[in-house]
Structure formats: structure tokens, C-alpha cells
Design a protein around this motif. Structure first.
Motif, mmCIF file in Angstrom:
data_model
loop_
_atom_site.group_PDB
_atom_site.id
_atom_site.type_symbol
_atom_site.label_atom_id
_atom_site.label_comp_id
_atom_site.label_asym_id
_atom_site.label_seq_id
_atom_site.Cartn_x
_atom_site.Cartn_y
_atom_site.Cartn_z
ATOM 1 N N LEU A 18 0.825 -1.209 0.000
ATOM 2 C CA LEU A 18 0.000 0.000 0.000
ATOM 3 C C LEU A 18 0.854 1.252 0.000
ATOM 4 O O LEU A 18 0.558 2.217 -0.702
ATOM 5 C CB LEU A 18 -0.937 -0.004 1.211
ATOM 6 N N ALA A 19 1.937 1.247 0.775
ATOM 7 C CA ALA A 19 2.818 2.416 0.851
ATOM 8 C C ALA A 19 3.505 2.689 -0.483
ATOM 9 O O ALA A 19 3.801 3.833 -0.809
ATOM 10 C CB ALA A 19 3.855 2.217 1.952
ATOM 11 N N ALA A 20 3.754 1.641 -1.261
ATOM 12 C CA ALA A 20 4.386 1.813 -2.569
ATOM 13 C C ALA A 20 3.433 2.398 -3.589
ATOM 14 O O ALA A 20 3.847 2.794 -4.681
ATOM 15 C CB ALA A 20 4.921 0.473 -3.066
ATOM 16 N N GLY A 21 2.145 2.447 -3.243
ATOM 17 C CA GLY A 21 1.171 3.064 -4.133
ATOM 18 C C GLY A 21 0.699 2.174 -5.270
ATOM 19 O O GLY A 21 0.126 2.676 -6.236
ATOM 20 N N PHE A 22 0.922 0.886 -5.191
ATOM 21 C CA PHE A 22 0.414 -0.004 -6.225
ATOM 22 C C PHE A 22 -1.107 -0.003 -6.166
ATOM 23 O O PHE A 22 -1.705 0.027 -5.105
ATOM 24 C CB PHE A 22 0.938 -1.427 -6.050
ATOM 25 N N ASP A 23 -1.724 -0.040 -7.346
ATOM 26 C CA ASP A 23 -3.174 0.094 -7.378
ATOM 27 C C ASP A 23 -3.920 -1.208 -7.640
ATOM 28 O O ASP A 23 -5.078 -1.325 -7.312
ATOM 29 C CB ASP A 23 -3.582 1.134 -8.434
ATOM 30 N N ASP A 24 -3.276 -2.186 -8.209
ATOM 31 C CA ASP A 24 -3.978 -3.411 -8.568
ATOM 32 C C ASP A 24 -3.349 -4.610 -7.861
ATOM 33 O O ASP A 24 -2.325 -5.127 -8.299
ATOM 34 C CB ASP A 24 -3.923 -3.603 -10.080
ATOM 35 N N PRO A 25 -3.959 -5.077 -6.762
ATOM 36 C CA PRO A 25 -3.350 -6.196 -6.027
ATOM 37 C C PRO A 25 -3.282 -7.483 -6.839
ATOM 38 O O PRO A 25 -2.422 -8.318 -6.601
ATOM 39 C CB PRO A 25 -4.240 -6.358 -4.801
ATOM 40 N N LEU A 26 -4.150 -7.652 -7.822
ATOM 41 C CA LEU A 26 -4.094 -8.862 -8.632
ATOM 42 C C LEU A 26 -2.843 -8.898 -9.491
ATOM 43 O O LEU A 26 -2.276 -9.955 -9.734
ATOM 44 C CB LEU A 26 -5.339 -8.994 -9.510
ATOM 45 N N THR A 27 -2.400 -7.733 -9.955
ATOM 46 C CA THR A 27 -1.212 -7.691 -10.799
ATOM 47 C C THR A 27 0.061 -7.744 -9.967
ATOM 48 O O THR A 27 0.906 -8.599 -10.160
ATOM 49 C CB THR A 27 -1.193 -6.411 -11.660
ATOM 50 N N HIS A 28 0.195 -6.825 -9.059
ATOM 51 C CA HIS A 28 1.477 -6.678 -8.381
ATOM 52 C C HIS A 28 1.664 -7.609 -7.192
ATOM 53 O O HIS A 28 2.773 -8.045 -6.934
ATOM 54 C CB HIS A 28 1.677 -5.233 -7.950
ATOM 55 N N LEU A 29 0.645 -7.916 -6.492
ATOM 56 C CA LEU A 29 0.810 -8.746 -5.307
ATOM 57 C C LEU A 29 0.560 -10.216 -5.631
ATOM 58 O O LEU A 29 1.436 -11.055 -5.440
ATOM 59 C CB LEU A 29 -0.132 -8.263 -4.202
ATOM 60 N N LEU A 30 -0.589 -10.535 -6.148
ATOM 61 C CA LEU A 30 -0.932 -11.930 -6.421
ATOM 62 C C LEU A 30 -0.153 -12.483 -7.614
ATOM 63 O O LEU A 30 0.521 -13.510 -7.509
ATOM 64 C CB LEU A 30 -2.434 -12.080 -6.661
ATOM 65 N N PHE A 31 -0.199 -11.804 -8.744
ATOM 66 C CA PHE A 31 0.431 -12.308 -9.959
ATOM 67 C C PHE A 31 1.943 -12.362 -9.805
ATOM 68 O O PHE A 31 2.580 -13.375 -10.075
ATOM 69 C CB PHE A 31 0.015 -11.448 -11.159
ATOM 70 N N TRP A 32 2.558 -11.264 -9.366
ATOM 71 C CA TRP A 32 4.007 -11.255 -9.192
ATOM 72 C C TRP A 32 4.428 -12.240 -8.108
ATOM 73 O O TRP A 32 5.460 -12.886 -8.217
ATOM 74 C CB TRP A 32 4.500 -9.856 -8.845
ATOM 75 N N GLY A 33 3.631 -12.359 -7.057
ATOM 76 C CA GLY A 33 3.945 -13.323 -6.000
ATOM 77 C C GLY A 33 3.912 -14.750 -6.513
ATOM 78 O O GLY A 33 4.752 -15.582 -6.152
ATOM 79 N N THR A 34 2.948 -15.042 -7.373
ATOM 80 C CA THR A 34 2.842 -16.372 -7.959
ATOM 81 C C THR A 34 4.029 -16.650 -8.876
ATOM 82 O O THR A 34 4.609 -17.741 -8.839
ATOM 83 C CB THR A 34 1.519 -16.518 -8.726
ATOM 84 N N VAL A 35 4.396 -15.678 -9.697
ATOM 85 C CA VAL A 35 5.558 -15.841 -10.581
ATOM 86 C C VAL A 35 6.825 -16.035 -9.738
ATOM 87 O O VAL A 35 7.641 -16.917 -10.012
ATOM 88 C CB VAL A 35 5.702 -14.639 -11.540
ATOM 89 N N ALA A 36 6.969 -15.218 -8.706
ATOM 90 C CA ALA A 36 8.148 -15.332 -7.841
ATOM 91 C C ALA A 36 8.183 -16.696 -7.160
ATOM 92 O O ALA A 36 9.242 -17.337 -7.082
ATOM 93 C CB ALA A 36 8.148 -14.226 -6.793
ATOM 94 N N GLY A 37 7.053 -17.168 -6.681
ATOM 95 C CA GLY A 37 6.998 -18.475 -6.031
ATOM 96 C C GLY A 37 7.325 -19.599 -6.990
ATOM 97 O O GLY A 37 8.074 -20.526 -6.653
ATOM 98 N N GLY A 38 6.771 -19.538 -8.182
ATOM 99 C CA GLY A 38 7.059 -20.562 -9.188
ATOM 100 C C GLY A 38 8.530 -20.575 -9.571
ATOM 101 O O GLY A 38 9.137 -21.641 -9.740
ATOM 102 N N PHE A 39 9.118 -19.384 -9.671
ATOM 103 C CA PHE A 39 10.539 -19.286 -9.991
ATOM 104 C C PHE A 39 11.372 -19.891 -8.861
ATOM 105 O O PHE A 39 12.347 -20.601 -9.104
ATOM 106 C CB PHE A 39 10.918 -17.818 -10.230
ATOM 107 N N GLY A 40 10.961 -19.644 -7.633
ATOM 108 C CA GLY A 40 11.653 -20.218 -6.485
ATOM 109 C C GLY A 40 11.586 -21.732 -6.480
ATOM 110 O O GLY A 40 12.574 -22.423 -6.200
ATOM 111 N N VAL A 41 10.422 -22.283 -6.811
ATOM 112 C CA VAL A 41 10.273 -23.741 -6.877
ATOM 113 C C VAL A 41 11.174 -24.304 -7.979
ATOM 114 O O VAL A 41 11.823 -25.343 -7.800
ATOM 115 C CB VAL A 41 8.796 -24.137 -7.103
ATOM 116 N N LEU A 42 11.247 -23.616 -9.094
ATOM 117 C CA LEU A 42 12.114 -24.055 -10.190
ATOM 118 C C LEU A 42 13.578 -24.056 -9.761
ATOM 119 O O LEU A 42 14.334 -24.985 -10.069
ATOM 120 C CB LEU A 42 11.903 -23.157 -11.416
ATOM 121 N N ILE A 43 13.996 -23.039 -9.021
ATOM 122 C CA ILE A 43 15.372 -22.988 -8.498
ATOM 123 C C ILE A 43 15.612 -24.184 -7.580
ATOM 124 O O ILE A 43 16.641 -24.865 -7.681
ATOM 125 C CB ILE A 43 15.620 -21.663 -7.747
ATOM 126 N N LEU A 44 14.660 -24.443 -6.681
ATOM 127 C CA LEU A 44 14.820 -25.559 -5.746
ATOM 128 C C LEU A 44 14.851 -26.910 -6.459
ATOM 129 O O LEU A 44 15.625 -27.804 -6.090
ATOM 130 C CB LEU A 44 13.708 -25.534 -4.701
#
Length: 178
Positions: free
Chosen positions: A45-71
Motif C-alpha cells: 500500500l505504501a508503494a502506491g500499487f493500485d492493482d493487487p491482482l497484478t502486483h501482489l498476487l500475480f508477481w507473487g505467484t511468478v516469484a513463487g514458481g521461480f523459487g520452486v524451479l530454483i529448488l
């Protein structure tokens, strides 16, 4: 569960490795996890992002998937190293060398391709800082983990020896809440 396990093994404060008296649940570790989630949401919220589906959920999912791939890639390499160092245990060459090598190579190819195409995965411009922040975060976490492991090995070898022992980790009076 990771905070709980690392607390129980002595890597993190022992209070995180305690279970509730009545439920047996890792309540303190769960509370810390919830507090981290609140900090992430407040930061979002402090960063001023407006769409939680894009920046929080979507990016979080991509980041998590990338982490699983690394592991998964790291695990394939670990299997190869394990079988190289371990005396013959009855497995065929296919199971000891061929399959782990093929999976390690293929996963490494997918990992490199994912890193190359990360802007597409995040739906950002190739010049966006987000393109390197998430992979860089994994690199920073890996380096910090290696540094912590080296420090534990040198200064607290008993704790280092317990890492990964799971429920068999010896607990101290400070880490048992009964």
C-alpha cells in the motif's frame, strides 16, 4: 512450519520452535508469519500499487514458481552429487546418473529460459527493475543462507549439525513449552 523447524533446531530463536500447550500448533511461528504478511501488505500500500491482482498476487505467484524451479534444479544437482559421493547402494546407472543428469540439465535450461523471459512472465518492460529484483532477491537469500550456514558451522557446530533433522532434532528446555 519453516520458522517452527528452524526455531526447534536452534537456528532461529527457540521461542519460534515451541508448540502451543493445548493444541500442539506452532502458534508463535504462525504469528510471526502473519506479521510478515501484514508488513508486506502495508509495504504494498505504501508503494502506491493500485492493482493487487497484478502486483501482489500475480508477481507473487511468478516469484513463487521461480523459487520452486530454483529448488528443483538445485535438488537435481544435489542428487547427482549424493550418488557420486555415496557408495553403490543397489540402484542402476539409470537411477544414479542418467535420470538425475537429464533432469538437472533440462531444469537448468528451463531456469535460464525463465530468467531470460522474466519480463514476459511479470508482464513488465524489459528495462523494468522488477525484472531483476525478484531473481536478485533469490540470489541475495541464497548468499545470506550460505553465509549463515558458514557462520553456524564455525561458531555453533551443534546447531549446524541439527539443521534438517526435523522432528528428530534434539530440543532444549528453552525450546519446549510444556
Amino acid at each position: 512450519r519453516y520458522l517452527y523447524a528452524l526455531g526447534r533446531e536452534g537456528v532461529l530463536p527457540a521461542v519460534l520452535g515451541t508448540a502451543g500447550r493445548h493444541t500442539g500448533a506452532p502458534a508463535r511461528a504462525s504469528l510471526v508469519h502473519s506479521l510478515i504478511a501484514v508488513v508486506v501488505l502495508v509495504g504494498y500500500l505504501a508503494a502506491g500499487f493500485d492493482d493487487p491482482l497484478t502486483h501482489l498476487l500475480f508477481w507473487g505467484t511468478v516469484a513463487g514458481g521461480f523459487g520452486v524451479l530454483i529448488l528443483m534444479t538445485a535438488t537435481s544437482v544435489a542428487v547427482i552429487v549424493y550418488f557420486h559421493r555415496t557408495p553403490f547402494t543397489g540402484e542402476t546407472a539409470l537411477h544414479r546418473r542418467v535420470a538425475p543428469t537429464i533432469s538437472g540439465v533440462l531444469l537448468a535450461v528451463v531456469l535460464v529460459a525463465s530468467l531470460d523471459q522474466f519480463p514476459i512472465l511479470l508482464d513488465v518492460d524489459p528495462g523494468s527493475p522488477a525484472r531483476w529484483v525478484i531473481p536478485g532477491g533469490y540470489l541475495a537469500a541464497a548468499l545470506a543462507g550460505l553465509a549463515l550456514a558458514a557462520w553456524l558451522h564455525r561458531t555453533r557446530p551443534d546447531v549446524y549439525a541439527r539443521v534438517g533433522s526435523g522432528a528428530d532434532a534434539p530440543t532444549t528446555a528453552a525450546s519446549v513449552n510444556r
